[in-house]
Design an enzyme around this catalytic site. Structure first.
Site, PDB file in Angstrom:
ATOM      1  N   SER A 132       0.935  -1.230   0.076  1.00 55.01           N
ATOM      2  CA  SER A 132       0.019   0.003  -0.158  1.00 55.01           C
ATOM      3  C   SER A 132       0.820   1.121  -0.042  1.00 55.01           C
ATOM      4  O   SER A 132       2.220   1.051   0.305  1.00 55.01           O
ATOM      5  CB  SER A 132      -1.117  -0.203   1.205  1.00 55.01           C
ATOM      6  OG  SER A 132      -0.129   0.203   2.363  1.00 55.01           O
ATOM      7  N   ASP A 192      -1.264  -1.321  -3.810  1.00 54.34           N
ATOM      8  CA  ASP A 192      -2.639  -1.485  -3.294  1.00 54.34           C
ATOM      9  C   ASP A 192      -3.262  -0.404  -2.987  1.00 54.34           C
ATOM     10  O   ASP A 192      -2.461   0.504  -2.359  1.00 54.34           O
ATOM     11  CB  ASP A 192      -2.448  -2.521  -2.079  1.00 54.34           C
ATOM     12  CG  ASP A 192      -4.116  -2.777  -1.643  1.00 54.34           C
ATOM     13  OD1 ASP A 192      -4.740  -3.154  -2.423  1.00 54.34           O
ATOM     14  OD2 ASP A 192      -3.915  -3.189  -0.182  1.00 54.34           O
ATOM     15  N   ASP A 244      -7.317   3.766  -7.084  1.00 52.72           N
ATOM     16  CA  ASP A 244      -8.503   3.524  -6.264  1.00 52.72           C
ATOM     17  C   ASP A 244      -9.171   4.913  -6.267  1.00 52.72           C
ATOM     18  O   ASP A 244      -8.921   5.808  -5.447  1.00 52.72           O
ATOM     19  CB  ASP A 244      -8.312   3.243  -4.758  1.00 52.72           C
ATOM     20  CG  ASP A 244      -9.510   3.473  -3.808  1.00 52.72           C
ATOM     21  OD1 ASP A 244     -10.446   3.616  -4.274  1.00 52.72           O
ATOM     22  OD2 ASP A 244      -9.402   3.069  -2.733  1.00 52.72           O
TER      23      ASP A 244
END
Ligand code: 13P
Length: 284
Positions: free
Chosen positions: A50, A82, A104
């Site tokens: 991440s 991520d 995202d």
């Protein structure tokens, strides 16, 4: 080195009707646990970091540790970002050796999410790499949220069709009732919604927040098209359990190797169990 793209491993998973485990990492022991478990299980594997992990360890350390771990291995390995939240972050990862990134854009409107994700997809695809997108809000543990509110956060199947078509992503993360972190009760997954999305979207589906999801629900999700399953929290718990056991049983221990070493074994056991559950053991 056996680096492959997300698109490739998930295409194999689709053909074989199984899911590939995506395990979060932020240090050497976690990387070793993931790669050793994958080798021993002969399983394709996704190592993911991440933005927080990259900030903690440094992108050069993460990529170097992963490269060292897979140097002599023969299993297909995806190095994946991520929850990337900026174009710059995704590009930095691709430049440093990641073979796949998640963008995202779930906090944006549908139009903005499509436009921002498309921008990442255009460059990543030109370089031969893969992109995962997210639609709907997965979020953290959602204790105080009513059923109606929960529903509003879930992925809308019609929007998913348009998102996938217009953004060009290789995999789609959906919100169907899972959450990152630990669950207080048993998570209830919206399988009807997953089934509908799977029927109208022709790319692999990603399940985030899979730590603590019962095995039966995981199996059902795989039957309904989930091909990438994210696990972070259960590795954190295993790591902590391993360290705590040593510290409690040997309060005088001060050798980091003896304190962290057993934690690696705890994580490996969890990872191997997940690989068997996901059906990816023996597929590499
Ligand atoms: P867990 O917190 O359930 O392990 O989920 C991890 C995840 O989805 C990372 O993106």
């Amino acid at each position: 080195m056996p680096f492959v793209t997300l698109r490739e491993v998930l295409a194999d998973a689709e053909r074989g009707s199984y899911a590939v485990g995506a395990f979060n990492t932020n240090n050497m022991e976690i990387v070793q646990a993931i790669v050793e478990a994958a080798e021993e299980e002969r399983a394709p594997v996704i190592l993911q970091a991440s933005q927080g992990a990259l900030k903690y360890a440094g992108i050069r350390y993460i990529t170097a540790i992963v490269a060292a771990a897979v140097e002599s291995s023969s299993i297909p390995v995806v190095l994946h970002l991520d929850h990337g939240t900026s174009f710059e972050q995704t590009m930095l990862c691709l430049k440093h050796g990641f073979t796949s990134v998640m963008f995202d854009g779930s906090k944006y409107s549908l139009d903005e999410n499509i436009a921002a994700t498309r921008k990442v997809v255009d460059v990543a695809h030109a370089m031969g790499f893969s992109v995962e997108g997210e639609l709907g809000k997965i979020g953290g543990t959602e204790d105080d949220i009513s059923v109606d509110e929960r529903d509003a956060l879930f992925t809308d199947p019609g929007e998913a069709e348009r998102f996938v078509r217009e953004s060009g992503v290789d995999a789609l993360a959906v919100a169907i009732g899972t959450a990152h972190g630990t669950y207080k009760g048993e998570p209830k997954l919206d399988f009807n919604r997953l089934d509908t999305i799977n029927k109208i979207v022709d790319i692999p589906i990603v399940l985030h927040g899979a730590s603590g999801v019962p095995a039966d629900s995981v199996r059902r999700a795989i039957e309904l098209g989930v091909r990438k399953i994210n696990i972070d929290t259960e590795l954190r718990l295993a790591f902590t359990r391993g360290v705590q056991q040593v510290v409690q049983n040997n309060p005088g221990e001060y050798d980091p190797r003896k304190i962290i070493g057993p934690a690696k074994e705890e994580m490996k056991a969890i990872i191997k169990g997940k690989m068997r559950l996901f059906g990816c053991s023996g597929k590499a």
